[in-house]
Design a protein around this motif. Structure first.
Motif, mmCIF file in Angstrom:
data_model
loop_
_atom_site.group_PDB
_atom_site.id
_atom_site.type_symbol
_atom_site.label_atom_id
_atom_site.label_comp_id
_atom_site.label_asym_id
_atom_site.label_seq_id
_atom_site.Cartn_x
_atom_site.Cartn_y
_atom_site.Cartn_z
ATOM 1 N N THR A 200 41.962 50.411 31.880
ATOM 2 C CA THR A 200 40.758 51.235 31.930
ATOM 3 C C THR A 200 40.220 51.480 30.524
ATOM 4 O O THR A 200 40.965 51.424 29.545
ATOM 5 C CB THR A 200 41.054 52.596 32.614
ATOM 6 O OG1 THR A 200 39.856 53.356 32.694
ATOM 7 C CG2 THR A 200 42.103 53.392 31.845
ATOM 8 N N HIS A 201 38.922 51.748 30.439
ATOM 9 C CA HIS A 201 38.325 52.190 29.174
ATOM 10 C C HIS A 201 37.984 53.673 29.247
ATOM 11 O O HIS A 201 37.455 54.243 28.301
ATOM 12 C CB HIS A 201 37.055 51.382 28.884
ATOM 13 C CG HIS A 201 35.971 51.618 29.898
ATOM 14 N ND1 HIS A 201 35.909 50.934 31.092
ATOM 15 C CD2 HIS A 201 34.934 52.494 29.909
ATOM 16 C CE1 HIS A 201 34.870 51.378 31.785
ATOM 17 N NE2 HIS A 201 34.260 52.330 31.104
ATOM 18 N N ASP A 202 38.310 54.298 30.384
ATOM 19 C CA ASP A 202 37.900 55.669 30.676
ATOM 20 C C ASP A 202 39.062 56.629 30.406
ATOM 21 O O ASP A 202 40.088 56.588 31.082
ATOM 22 C CB ASP A 202 37.468 55.755 32.145
ATOM 23 C CG ASP A 202 36.864 57.101 32.509
ATOM 24 O OD1 ASP A 202 37.091 58.080 31.781
ATOM 25 O OD2 ASP A 202 36.164 57.157 33.539
ATOM 26 N N MET A 203 38.901 57.524 29.426
ATOM 27 C CA MET A 203 39.967 58.451 29.071
ATOM 28 C C MET A 203 40.286 59.402 30.221
ATOM 29 O O MET A 203 41.438 59.822 30.379
ATOM 30 C CB MET A 203 39.565 59.247 27.823
ATOM 31 C CG MET A 203 40.735 59.951 27.155
ATOM 32 S SD MET A 203 41.968 58.776 26.563
ATOM 33 C CE MET A 203 43.448 59.781 26.641
ATOM 34 N N GLU A 204 39.306 59.732 31.038
ATOM 35 C CA GLU A 204 39.564 60.616 32.188
ATOM 36 C C GLU A 204 40.512 59.946 33.178
ATOM 37 O O GLU A 204 41.348 60.613 33.803
ATOM 38 C CB GLU A 204 38.252 61.006 32.865
ATOM 39 C CG GLU A 204 37.407 61.962 32.043
ATOM 40 C CD GLU A 204 36.189 62.468 32.810
ATOM 41 O OE1 GLU A 204 36.111 62.226 34.033
ATOM 42 O OE2 GLU A 204 35.335 63.096 32.176
#
Length: 223
Positions: A200-204
């Motif tokens: 993923t590139h999404d920190m969430e």
């Protein structure tokens, strides 16, 4: 705690129009049983390539991948295919559901490959558990993106895999559906101890995981 996944000096080189592209440059990595790991890095860092090698759907240029202490690339192709189908589930950003099949039929497919008699009952049970009991007879075009991704998760887990590999599983979803999908994955990890690697590139998304691994230019920069 034993290793679910281990790599040794894993390298992958692609050849494009005479040029060498070094996608992975010697990855040494160990993921323990039951871990939920986020694999992060910019586009082109090698996340998808690494997932494909861990899952045995691409072949390394050099190095080894051990799944549950088994050197998977020493297996004959037919045995590797069966080992992958029985031990590893895949969830992708693009759902790859068969458009002419219903949700139920899409989920049944991996179990039917090996003629498991309870495929229909098990597929129905999983879809109901994922809140899709009202979508059993619907085709992908009749479902939302979040519903399609849940069908893809159901398909990935029908054979009770020990390992789930997910490549940007929330990449095409809005924030509400992203939370639904990640809560499902988190519950699977905690309740059923499924080992997970989520690119993923999404920190969430990464914050749902117990560990973050970072790649940059085909190299591991943090584990």
């Amino acid at each position: 705690m034993s290793s679910a996944i281990k790599t040794e000096n894993l390298k992958k080189v692609y050849y494009l129009e005479g040029a060498e592209i070094h996608a992975l440059k010697g990855i040494n990595l160990e993921i323990k049983d039951g871990e939920m790991v986020a694999l992060m890095g910019p586009s082109g860092s090698g996340k998808s390539t690494l997932l494909h090698l861990l899952g045995g759907i691409d072949i390394p240029t050099e190095g080894k991948v051990f799944i549950k202490d088994k050197d998977i690339f020493h297996l004959p192709e037919k045995l590797l295919s069966r080992f992958r189908n029985e031990n590893i589930g895949f969830v992708f950003q693009f759902h790859y559901l068969l458009p002419e099949f219903t949700a139920l039929e899409n989920v049944m497919l991996p179990a039917e490959i090996y003629k498991k008699k309870d495929a229909k009952e098990k597929a129905k049970e999983i879809l109901v558990r994922l809140g899709l009991g009202h979508r059993l007879g619907h085709r992908p075009s009749q479902m939302s993106g979040g519903e399609q991704q849940r069908v893809a998760i159901a398909r990935a887990i029908i054979n009770n895999p020990d390992i789930l590999l997910a490549d940007e599983p929330t990449g095409n979803l809005d924030s509400e559906n992203s939370k639904i999908v990640m809560n499902i994955l988190k519950e699977m990890n905690e309740k059923y101890k499924v080992t997970m690697v989520i690119a993923t590139h999404d920190m969430e998304v990464a914050e749902y995981c117990s560990r973050i691994i970072k790649l940059k230019d085909g190299k591991l920069i943090e584990a």
